[in-house]
Design a protein around this motif. Sequence first.
Motif, mmCIF file in Angstrom:
data_model
loop_
_atom_site.group_PDB
_atom_site.id
_atom_site.type_symbol
_atom_site.label_atom_id
_atom_site.label_comp_id
_atom_site.label_asym_id
_atom_site.label_seq_id
_atom_site.Cartn_x
_atom_site.Cartn_y
_atom_site.Cartn_z
ATOM 1 N N SER A 157 0.835 -1.202 0.000
ATOM 2 C CA SER A 157 0.000 0.000 0.000
ATOM 3 C C SER A 157 0.865 1.245 0.000
ATOM 4 O O SER A 157 0.587 2.221 -0.717
ATOM 5 N N ALA A 158 1.938 1.233 0.783
ATOM 6 C CA ALA A 158 2.840 2.382 0.815
ATOM 7 C C ALA A 158 3.505 2.587 -0.538
ATOM 8 O O ALA A 158 3.681 3.725 -0.994
ATOM 9 N N ALA A 159 3.861 1.483 -1.210
ATOM 10 C CA ALA A 159 4.491 1.594 -2.525
ATOM 11 C C ALA A 159 3.552 2.265 -3.519
ATOM 12 O O ALA A 159 3.975 3.085 -4.343
ATOM 13 N N THR A 160 2.272 1.931 -3.441
ATOM 14 C CA THR A 160 1.294 2.549 -4.339
ATOM 15 C C THR A 160 1.180 4.040 -4.077
ATOM 16 O O THR A 160 1.161 4.856 -5.013
ATOM 17 N N VAL A 161 1.104 4.426 -2.792
ATOM 18 C CA VAL A 161 0.988 5.843 -2.438
ATOM 19 C C VAL A 161 2.235 6.611 -2.862
ATOM 20 O O VAL A 161 2.153 7.738 -3.383
ATOM 21 N N LEU A 162 3.405 6.004 -2.656
ATOM 22 C CA LEU A 162 4.661 6.706 -2.947
ATOM 23 C C LEU A 162 5.069 6.604 -4.415
ATOM 24 O O LEU A 162 5.964 7.327 -4.859
ATOM 25 N N GLY A 163 4.454 5.675 -5.147
ATOM 26 C CA GLY A 163 4.840 5.476 -6.544
ATOM 27 C C GLY A 163 6.214 4.853 -6.668
ATOM 28 O O GLY A 163 6.990 5.203 -7.565
ATOM 29 N N LEU A 164 6.527 3.887 -5.787
ATOM 30 C CA LEU A 164 7.845 3.261 -5.747
ATOM 31 C C LEU A 164 7.684 1.746 -5.798
ATOM 32 O O LEU A 164 6.626 1.202 -5.475
ATOM 33 N N PRO A 165 8.754 1.022 -6.169
ATOM 34 C CA PRO A 165 8.699 -0.447 -6.094
ATOM 35 C C PRO A 165 8.496 -0.897 -4.649
ATOM 36 O O PRO A 165 8.882 -0.211 -3.698
ATOM 37 N N ASP A 166 7.910 -2.085 -4.492
ATOM 38 C CA ASP A 166 7.585 -2.571 -3.151
ATOM 39 C C ASP A 166 8.808 -2.638 -2.242
ATOM 40 O O ASP A 166 8.750 -2.253 -1.071
ATOM 41 N N GLN A 167 9.936 -3.155 -2.753
ATOM 42 C CA GLN A 167 11.115 -3.332 -1.905
ATOM 43 C C GLN A 167 11.661 -1.987 -1.444
ATOM 44 O O GLN A 167 12.070 -1.833 -0.283
ATOM 45 N N ARG A 168 11.677 -0.991 -2.349
ATOM 46 C CA ARG A 168 12.159 0.344 -1.967
ATOM 47 C C ARG A 168 11.231 0.965 -0.928
ATOM 48 O O ARG A 168 11.684 1.568 0.058
ATOM 49 N N ALA A 169 9.931 0.781 -1.109
ATOM 50 C CA ALA A 169 8.975 1.306 -0.129
ATOM 51 C C ALA A 169 9.177 0.633 1.229
ATOM 52 O O ALA A 169 9.128 1.288 2.280
ATOM 53 N N GLU A 170 9.419 -0.689 1.211
ATOM 54 C CA GLU A 170 9.630 -1.395 2.476
ATOM 55 C C GLU A 170 10.899 -0.889 3.168
ATOM 56 O O GLU A 170 10.927 -0.744 4.395
ATOM 57 N N ASP A 171 11.962 -0.617 2.405
ATOM 58 C CA ASP A 171 13.192 -0.077 2.998
ATOM 59 C C ASP A 171 12.915 1.263 3.683
ATOM 60 O O ASP A 171 13.415 1.525 4.788
ATOM 61 N N LEU A 172 12.122 2.113 3.019
ATOM 62 C CA LEU A 172 11.799 3.419 3.610
ATOM 63 C C LEU A 172 10.955 3.258 4.868
ATOM 64 O O LEU A 172 11.151 3.969 5.861
ATOM 65 N N LEU A 173 10.016 2.314 4.834
ATOM 66 C CA LEU A 173 9.197 2.073 6.018
ATOM 67 C C LEU A 173 10.051 1.589 7.193
ATOM 68 O O LEU A 173 9.840 1.989 8.340
ATOM 69 N N GLU A 174 11.021 0.721 6.911
ATOM 70 C CA GLU A 174 11.886 0.225 7.986
ATOM 71 C C GLU A 174 12.756 1.343 8.559
ATOM 72 O O GLU A 174 13.044 1.371 9.756
ATOM 73 N N GLN A 175 13.182 2.278 7.695
ATOM 74 C CA GLN A 175 13.939 3.430 8.205
ATOM 75 C C GLN A 175 13.075 4.264 9.149
ATOM 76 O O GLN A 175 13.545 4.714 10.202
ATOM 77 N N LEU A 176 11.815 4.461 8.775
ATOM 78 C CA LEU A 176 10.906 5.208 9.645
ATOM 79 C C LEU A 176 10.659 4.452 10.948
ATOM 80 O O LEU A 176 10.592 5.049 12.030
#
Length: 631
Positions: free
Chosen positions: A560-579
């Motif tokens: 869901s975050a990848a869709t909102v951010l317009g990013l691939p799933d793995q990149r979105a997951e990396d950003l979520l883990e940083q947060l």
Amino acid sequence: MDFHLLGPVEARREGQRIAISGAKMHTLLAALLLARGRVVPDSRLSSLLWGANPPATMHAQIYTYVSRLRKLLEPEVCLERRSPGYAIVTAGSRLDVVEYERLDRLGRQALQERRYDEAGTLLRNALDLWRGPALANVTEFLADEEAPQWQEGRAATLENRLEADLALGRHQQVTAELTRLVAEFPLRERMRAQLMTALYRCGRQAEAFQVFHEGRKVLADELGVDPGTDLTETHQAVLCGSLGWEAEPDTAARTLGRPAAVAPVELTVVRSDPEDRPPAMLPPDIAAFTGREHELAVLRELIVPGPDAAAARRPRHCLITGMAGVGKTALAVRATHEYQQHFPDGQLYADLVDRDGSAKDPRPVLVRLLRALGHEVSERISGDLDELVRIYRTRTADLRLLVLLDNAADSDQLAPLLPASPHSATLVTGRGHLAVAMGPVNLAVGPLDDRAAFDLLSAIVGAGRLAADPQAAAQLVRHCAGLPLALRTVGAKLASRPHWTPARLARRLADPEGRLRELSFGDLDVDRTLRDWLRRADNESHEVLSKLSVLGERPFSAASAATVLGLPDQRAEDLLEQLADGSLIEPRRSPGRMGISGNGALQYRFHRLVLLYAQAPPVDRPVRAVLAQAG
């Protein structure tokens, strides 16, 4: 009026003992006197009177005990109700622990300045104030918490007095006393070293060796450690025959203008520059503190030395993480106050951020810690980090210290400040990435549940005031979303404005757009705290957090975050883990494994107040169609 705590708790008026009946009355009086005029909250009085199982009529019983004490102690002493507890005003009264601390301080100063005769007199007078074990007639809950540190202080005073006696050549007079004390305190290495010194000077060298070997065996059997500096240096001095003494002019006599007498002075082992009172740098304990029973139990298991010899040799470090305002520092301060008696060499504390939120340089922090340990750092090496670390680790190598490092920024700042001693324990508050420096023990602190949140608010505001409007109280708890900083802000605002009802403040907090602005009072400011916390994150995290805020309070997946951010799933997951590492979002807590949803997908969510903060900045947010696609 005279108050006695060094022995059975007593109050005397013109020499006549006042009849105070029962352990709970003595406990209440002792708790108020030990606070030295500060407010003792009802919650703390309850824990000291009944432990973890207070009666339903706790507040009424405390009020009754206070009323009885008032009748006995007035007019000389005043017991005042000050929210959230009580305080005692003892103007003109005498308290034995205050006089003991004064004499002990002066005696240590005289000993450090080699005024041995004066030091011995002062320290004897300090010890004469003791009439038995401290706090002998209070509840087990107060005795377990307070008595050990006073008994430790008395033992240290004894050691200093004996050091003065040995420096004056009184080894024959103190040998029998030292023999008894070593039997009573077999793990106190300094006393054992003093007995070895006295025996050697009495011509009993073989017995001095025997005392050393017995001490080495006791330390190995009981603690799994080798003898420290005091014992090993004394043993070496006995082997070398360098443990004698010789005379020098009596410093105290010269100071007072009397003819100089001959007084012996130690050559090798007994220190001419004894350590001062152990450092006590902890911030004051938190007045209103509720919940966190599980976290405190975890910290106790880590901090308090156990019987396992292998575990006793490992450094005890714990990193406490959690979002801004969740109470990391409050938990650490409460834990260090509860368990400080297990660390007789003192407590060190440092806040590792400046007032502007920037990280402090570890070098001036090390200088301050070394000064607290009695080591003055020369200007020449105050900027040499490697040398400061070497001195710090050398000074703390054999000490039993409790160290609290608050608001650590990164591993480069933190690593030099960690003591290497396995006898010390260190608590650090900060972010998850500090686990690189701290090791595997990481305690994540979350928001309070509704019950603990209500108890915290009640402790600040007063239970009666909230009970008058339970619906408004529940709304206040809900608006604060379990964040202790928000609850303390609400509580402080209501406590200082008695003309405000809880319902009035609840109405002001009901508007989400103005809630963060309303959660500000004096130095308490939720919006500013979140802003300072987010300032440590990079600009990309700021933008990602703001964009993700459109997902609201419900848990969301990386997809869901990848869709909102317009990013691939793995990149979105990396950003979520940083947060998540920065405690800006949190994994979803499901009934099963934490952070795992029913279909096995890792999910995340916003804290309600962080969400309000993230929704404030103007950014390009996804349109409705994209949100529908994100689910």
